[in-house]
Design a protein around this motif. Sequence first.
Motif, PDB file in Angstrom:
ATOM      1  N   LEU A 188       0.846  -1.196   0.000  1.00 28.51           N
ATOM      2  CA  LEU A 188       0.000   0.000   0.000  1.00 28.51           C
ATOM      3  C   LEU A 188       0.881   1.246   0.000  1.00 28.51           C
ATOM      4  CD1 LEU A 188      -2.669  -1.121   2.650  1.00 28.51           C
ATOM      5  CD2 LEU A 188      -2.874  -1.131   0.148  1.00 28.51           C
ATOM      6  N   PHE A 189       0.439   2.301  -0.668  1.00 30.60           N
ATOM      7  CA  PHE A 189       1.292   3.492  -0.890  1.00 30.60           C
ATOM      8  C   PHE A 189       2.589   3.018  -1.551  1.00 30.60           C
ATOM      9  CE2 PHE A 189      -1.077   4.171   3.104  1.00 30.60           C
ATOM     10  CZ  PHE A 189      -1.816   5.287   2.776  1.00 30.60           C
ATOM     11  N   ALA A 190       2.433   2.300  -2.647  1.00 29.11           N
ATOM     12  CA  ALA A 190       3.563   1.521  -3.186  1.00 29.11           C
ATOM     13  C   ALA A 190       4.643   2.356  -3.852  1.00 29.11           C
ATOM     14  CB  ALA A 190       3.032   0.482  -4.167  1.00 29.11           C
ATOM     15  N   GLY A 191       4.344   3.609  -4.237  1.00 27.89           N
ATOM     16  CA  GLY A 191       5.348   4.430  -4.928  1.00 27.89           C
ATOM     17  C   GLY A 191       5.860   3.706  -6.162  1.00 27.89           C
ATOM     18  N   GLY A 192       7.153   3.864  -6.439  1.00 27.64           N
ATOM     19  CA  GLY A 192       7.754   3.149  -7.568  1.00 27.64           C
ATOM     20  C   GLY A 192       8.106   1.710  -7.218  1.00 27.64           C
ATOM     21  N   PRO A 209      19.319  10.777 -11.618  1.00 31.14           N
ATOM     22  CA  PRO A 209      18.348   9.821 -11.064  1.00 31.14           C
ATOM     23  C   PRO A 209      18.941   8.410 -10.959  1.00 31.14           C
ATOM     24  CG  PRO A 209      17.284  11.193 -12.706  1.00 31.14           C
ATOM     25  CD  PRO A 209      18.748  11.534 -12.758  1.00 31.14           C
ATOM     26  N   TYR A 210      19.744   8.034 -11.948  1.00 31.30           N
ATOM     27  CA  TYR A 210      20.306   6.677 -11.930  1.00 31.30           C
ATOM     28  C   TYR A 210      21.239   6.492 -10.723  1.00 31.30           C
ATOM     29  CZ  TYR A 210      22.254   2.281 -13.641  1.00 31.30           C
ATOM     30  OH  TYR A 210      22.626   0.968 -13.761  1.00 31.30           O
ATOM     31  N   GLU A 211      22.073   7.516 -10.461  1.00 36.36           N
ATOM     32  CA  GLU A 211      22.959   7.430  -9.288  1.00 36.36           C
ATOM     33  C   GLU A 211      22.139   7.335  -7.999  1.00 36.36           C
ATOM     34  OE1 GLU A 211      26.830   9.887 -11.028  1.00 36.36           O
ATOM     35  OE2 GLU A 211      25.134  10.991 -10.223  1.00 36.36           O
ATOM     36  N   ALA A 212      21.087   8.179  -7.914  1.00 37.90           N
ATOM     37  CA  ALA A 212      20.259   8.151  -6.701  1.00 37.90           C
ATOM     38  C   ALA A 212      19.620   6.769  -6.537  1.00 37.90           C
ATOM     39  CB  ALA A 212      19.190   9.235  -6.774  1.00 37.90           C
ATOM     40  N   SER A 213      19.224   6.148  -7.653  1.00 40.19           N
ATOM     41  CA  SER A 213      18.560   4.843  -7.535  1.00 40.19           C
ATOM     42  C   SER A 213      19.556   3.766  -7.096  1.00 40.19           C
ATOM     43  CB  SER A 213      17.863   4.456  -8.844  1.00 40.19           C
ATOM     44  OG  SER A 213      18.787   3.962  -9.776  1.00 40.19           O
ATOM     45  N   LEU A 214      20.808   3.862  -7.554  1.00 39.27           N
ATOM     46  CA  LEU A 214      21.807   2.875  -7.097  1.00 39.27           C
ATOM     47  C   LEU A 214      22.126   3.080  -5.617  1.00 39.27           C
ATOM     48  CD1 LEU A 214      24.373   2.593 -10.052  1.00 39.27           C
ATOM     49  CD2 LEU A 214      22.371   1.196  -9.583  1.00 39.27           C
ATOM     50  N   SER A 269       9.383   5.144 -14.521  1.00 39.54           N
ATOM     51  CA  SER A 269       8.622   5.885 -15.533  1.00 39.54           C
ATOM     52  C   SER A 269       8.545   7.359 -15.146  1.00 39.54           C
ATOM     53  CB  SER A 269       7.216   5.307 -15.672  1.00 39.54           C
ATOM     54  OG  SER A 269       7.310   3.963 -16.065  1.00 39.54           O
ATOM     55  N   GLY A 270       8.212   8.178 -16.148  1.00 32.42           N
ATOM     56  CA  GLY A 270       8.042   9.611 -15.904  1.00 32.42           C
ATOM     57  C   GLY A 270       9.312  10.379 -16.184  1.00 32.42           C
ATOM     58  N   ALA A 303       9.803  13.207 -11.716  1.00 34.18           N
ATOM     59  CA  ALA A 303       8.976  12.078 -11.247  1.00 34.18           C
ATOM     60  C   ALA A 303       9.882  10.928 -10.810  1.00 34.18           C
ATOM     61  CB  ALA A 303       8.039  11.624 -12.350  1.00 34.18           C
ATOM     62  N   GLN A 304      10.981  10.759 -11.504  1.00 34.82           N
ATOM     63  CA  GLN A 304      11.903   9.678 -11.131  1.00 34.82           C
ATOM     64  C   GLN A 304      12.553   9.970  -9.775  1.00 34.82           C
ATOM     65  OE1 GLN A 304      14.627   8.417 -14.201  1.00 34.82           O
ATOM     66  NE2 GLN A 304      13.147   8.853 -15.805  1.00 34.82           N
ATOM     67  N   TYR A 305      13.027  11.223  -9.618  1.00 36.22           N
ATOM     68  CA  TYR A 305      13.634  11.580  -8.321  1.00 36.22           C
ATOM     69  C   TYR A 305      12.629  11.348  -7.192  1.00 36.22           C
ATOM     70  CZ  TYR A 305      17.806  14.035 -10.172  1.00 36.22           C
ATOM     71  OH  TYR A 305      19.005  14.358 -10.749  1.00 36.22           O
TER      72      TYR A 305
END
Length: 482
Positions: free
Chosen positions: A9-13, A420-425, A436-437, A441-443
């Motif tokens: 719930l409130f799953a975000g990405g 965004p890619y660095e933040a995701s790693l 997506s987005g 939206a990705q951040y």
Amino acid sequence: MDNLKVLDLFAGGGGFSTGFLAAKHSNINYELAGALEVDPDACLTLISHHGEDKVIDGDITDPIKKEEVIKRCSNVDVIIGGPPCQTFSLAGPARSGKKEIREKLREDPRNMLYSHFFDLVGKIKPSFVVFENVEGMASKKAESTDLSNKQRAVIDLVCEDLKDLGYNTEVTPTVETGLAAEYQVLNSADYGVPQYRRRIIIIANRIGIANPIPEKTHGDGRRPHLTVKDAIGHLPVRLPKINPHGIPHLKNMNVILDNYKKSLKLFKDAINETVKEDPAFNSFLKWFNRECRRLSTVKENHFDELKKFFLIYNMKLEEVEQTFIDLPSSTSHTSRMHNFRDIIIFILTKPGSNSARFINKNRKEDYSKLLSDLYPYARDKHKDTYVKHSWDKPSYTILAHMEKDGLKFIHPEQPRTYTPYEASLIQSFPGDFTFSGGRNAQYRQIGNAVPPKMAEAIGNSILNALHENNTDLLINETYERV
Ligand SMILES: C[S@@+](CC[C@H](N)C(=O)[O-])C[C@H]1O[C@@H](n2cnc3c(N)ncnc32)[C@H](O)[C@@H]1O
């Protein structure tokens, strides 16, 4: 044996569920039964990873959506979720000194969203509930209209709600604290995430076993904490675009003008240093160095000259970026646009330092007159507006605020903030995970996420607990729901 079914719930990405789906014990793992989320970009991310039939896109407060969740996910074993945390967050507006902002927060429906989470828990009655939130929730007082609840910490009300629904929230005393508690505060760095991120986690169950404590894997005599370098040190370099607009009105640009040649040289050297080993930038660099030499001899109309330069710089950089095929997620590994003043601030700030230090004359190691003169914000607050990270430590907490600006996330070496890619790693998403987005939206999805590696440790702890207690893993078939 069946896998355990999870409702997010409130799953975000999908950080939380991504981690749960990676957990495993003796061939038992989790499978996603459903994910509820209101943000359209986050829903698209969820759909691209799990398929349309798993995603319920809508508002948790909408009774029709709730019914849909109950219909589609009535047999789940675990409900996981973290309602939006802005108003509980220690970093957010809840700290505001302004009365009108605090009053507004009191009316913020996000404060009460968690009650819809528990409404669904009560109707579905899974064996386990895992609730995640910011640490600030522990000190946040309830703003309930029910006077008896006023001034109670929100976290206590959350635990009470769970107990009323028949869940045991208690965590057995740990060797470290020796104290029993209703919730745990986990730091993601202790679970192999290259980031300090402290979060409240409540693991609750109604099947009569002790709630597990996820086993730390890193830090404090275990494997060393992972660092920013471990997470992103291998990535190809990236340069920032530069905002060509509004240069004369940018605060403290007069300081740049007073230090015109010095600023240009700092910029030229930093760009050269960043891309000197990447042949993709060869012809860009030739043009760039020639232009910097010319610009440094300009005697008048500096702002107009800089504007023209930045416009062409951006075009040339885009041409180079179009040739990038170095990563599967190349499009999310490009830098956002920064203004020239900020880029000079990024260059001058030492790794591991921040604006609270570089404007402070008493901090001899970090203080810099030029940086202090460039600092554009009020000095009595927001002192840590700019934060430059170190290669050799875990990152500071990645925040959804990155969608607004990235100034607290300055790359240790390159004159820009995290892509965004660095933040995701750094959040420990798998390298091939895509969001997506657009960039913002990705951040937002990345900054909001429960780091998958930490979520995996939580998921594993539940599987281990079930295993140790010889509990039949087919809980939803063997345990009475009502
Ligand atoms: C803190 S984030 C959750 C992140 C997620 N747990 C993860 O690991 O990626 C909170 C999410 O709740 C969503 N949200 C906010 N209000 C909502 C509502 N009324 N109904 C459903 N989702 C909502 C937000 O869009 C946001 O993605």
